[in-house]
Write a protein that holds these residues in place. Structure first.
Motif, PDB file in Angstrom:
ATOM      1  N   VAL A 352       0.891  -1.171  -0.006  1.00  0.00           N
ATOM      2  CA  VAL A 352      -0.015   0.064  -0.024  1.00  0.00           C
ATOM      3  C   VAL A 352       0.970   1.060  -0.090  1.00  0.00           C
ATOM      4  N   ASN A 353       2.118   1.072  -0.038  1.00  0.00           N
ATOM      5  CA  ASN A 353       3.203   2.050   0.212  1.00  0.00           C
ATOM      6  C   ASN A 353       3.386   2.475  -1.513  1.00  0.00           C
ATOM      7  N   PRO A 354       2.940   4.164  -1.624  1.00  0.00           N
ATOM      8  CA  PRO A 354       3.329   4.394  -2.869  1.00  0.00           C
ATOM      9  C   PRO A 354       4.927   4.196  -3.587  1.00  0.00           C
ATOM     10  N   VAL A 355       5.860   4.799  -2.582  1.00  0.00           N
ATOM     11  CA  VAL A 355       7.103   4.634  -2.883  1.00  0.00           C
ATOM     12  C   VAL A 355       7.783   3.410  -3.007  1.00  0.00           C
ATOM     13  N   ARG A 356       7.254   2.355  -2.204  1.00  0.00           N
ATOM     14  CA  ARG A 356       7.767   1.187  -2.386  1.00  0.00           C
ATOM     15  C   ARG A 356       7.305   0.592  -3.777  1.00  0.00           C
ATOM     16  N   TYR A 357       6.013   0.809  -4.110  1.00  0.00           N
ATOM     17  CA  TYR A 357       5.783   0.552  -5.486  1.00  0.00           C
ATOM     18  C   TYR A 357       6.274   1.025  -6.464  1.00  0.00           C
ATOM     19  N   ALA A 358       6.540   1.999  -6.381  1.00  0.00           N
ATOM     20  CA  ALA A 358       7.267   3.016  -7.424  1.00  0.00           C
ATOM     21  C   ALA A 358       8.779   2.284  -7.680  1.00  0.00           C
TER      22      ALA A 358
END
Length: 383
Positions: A352-358
């Motif tokens: 759910v972490n946008p940074v991790r997904y990036a």
């Protein structure tokens, strides 16, 4: 569905003339197959655009050669007669007259009784003006054609359950809270802007909508209500549509949209990630269930008395109890022991972490680059 209702639906389609847009898409192919195999329609017009060097007829022939239609070929004695019921109509959706010759246009308006508008671009990252052109303006041109249909009994415009995903409660009605003076004002404003200005303004127009796809589908619903309420028309909102459950081939899918985009790479041992909350409950429906519901909705529209509002069908299931975590674990359970272990702990990422997904997206892009490099060295085309 009761046997009585089922027989009435079959009777409704018997000897009817049906028109389909979007028959080259995932849902459209299954709809076309179901109409051929189970419903005794007299004629099926398929509106298809030319694509590169492939004419509409050539594209239709490619569709009909797929394994999806094997059941029609192998289990039906008069298979050729069934396929002959389909007529490819080459159109240019960018033209107001769809590029149709007057004679053909008149024939369609004279014969068509039931129509399904599945035409759409499902590219979530598409530029807003392009998404509006495909999902709104092309729909308007198709419905303009059907406005002159003399025998029309039912028209179904396929939208999406997420056309109002910025709301916590989505009722079966059309919401017109588009903002910025409404769709027509947005359209006229974008027509005057250069590309860099459109790109700058798009996030402001989208607001709380996650992408141009959902916003454009909302706009299309409003256009349907404002411009085509005189037609016997309904709006069908399907949720996430995935592989078939039973018909015509169990587990059939031909794209990487939705859950398939994640599970297919994982099944091949590749890295795959998704930005989602594992505790949330998604609405996922097999494509054959979705087609059955679509066919019934068209029948329902034909039986509805004239009302002030256009019927809207949210195709969801209140009994859906599965979370994303359960969906993904269900997929893992179908893998062999080694692949299951690798996918669960190494190659599959849910966050759910946008940074991790990036960061995950960078990994997937690098993986895709390497795979294309290998294909290039082995004399194959990039994928």
């Amino acid at each position: 569905m009761s046997d009585t209702c089922g027989s009435k639906v079959i009777e409704f389609y018997q000897d009817s003339v049906v028109l389909i847009t979007g028959a080259s898409g995932f849902l459209g192919k299954v709809l076309l197959e179901k109409l051929l195999r189970c419903l005794d329609a007299r004629k099926i017009y398929v509106l298809i655009r030319r694509k590169r060097d492939y004419s509409a007829q050539m594209r239709l022939e490619q569709i009909l050669k797929s394994m999806l239609f094997d059941r029609v070929r192998n289990e039906t004695k008069a298979a050729k007669a069934l396929f002959d019921k389909i007529e490819a109509v080459e159109v240019n959706f960018e033209r107001d007259d769809l590029g149709l010759e007057p004679g053909l246009r008149d024939r369609l308006r004279h014969e068509v009784e039931v129509a399904f508008n599945l035409l759409a671009s499902v590219n979530f990252n598409e530029a807003l003006d392009q998404a509006l052109e495909t999902n709104v303006e092309c729909t308007r041109r198709v419905l303009n054609l059907l406005s002159g249909a003399r025998r029309i009994k039912s028209v179904i415009h396929v939208s999406t359950f997420y056309s109002n995903c910025n709301r916590t409660l989505i009722e079966e009605k059309i919401y017109d809270d588009i903002g910025f003076g409404g769709y027509d004002n947005i359209k006229s404003t974008f027509a005057k802007l250069q590309d860099d200005h459109k790109q700058f303004l798009s996030p402001v127009v989208l607001g709380t909508f996650p992408n141009s796809y959902t916003f454009s589908k909302k706009c299309a619903e409003v256009v349907v209500r404002d411009k085509f309420g005189h037609l016997p028309i309904g709006i069908f909102r399907p949720p996430i549509v995935t592989s078939s459950y039973r018909e015509p081939v169990p587990g059939w899918v031909d794209n990487f949209n939705g859950p398939s985009g994640m599970v297919v790479p994982l099944s091949q041992g590749l890295y795959s990630a998704a930005l989602l909350d594992p505790k949330k409950k998604p609405f996922i429906v097999p494509v054959d269930f979705c087609v059955n519901a679509l066919l019934v909705c068209a029948y329902d529209v034909s039986k509805s008395s004239v009302t002030k509002s256009i019927p809207v069908y949210n195709y969801t299931d209140d009994c859906n109890l599965w979370t994303w975590d359960q969906v993904i674990n269900g997929f893992f359970s179908g893998l062999g022991p080694i692949r299951k272990l690798v996918a669960k702990y190494f190659t599959g990422t849910i966050t759910v972490n946008p940074v991790r997904y990036a960061i995950c997206k960078r990994i997937m892009m690098f993986q895709a680059f390497c795979l294309d490099l290998i294909r290039t060295f082995t004399g194959k085309e990039k994928m």
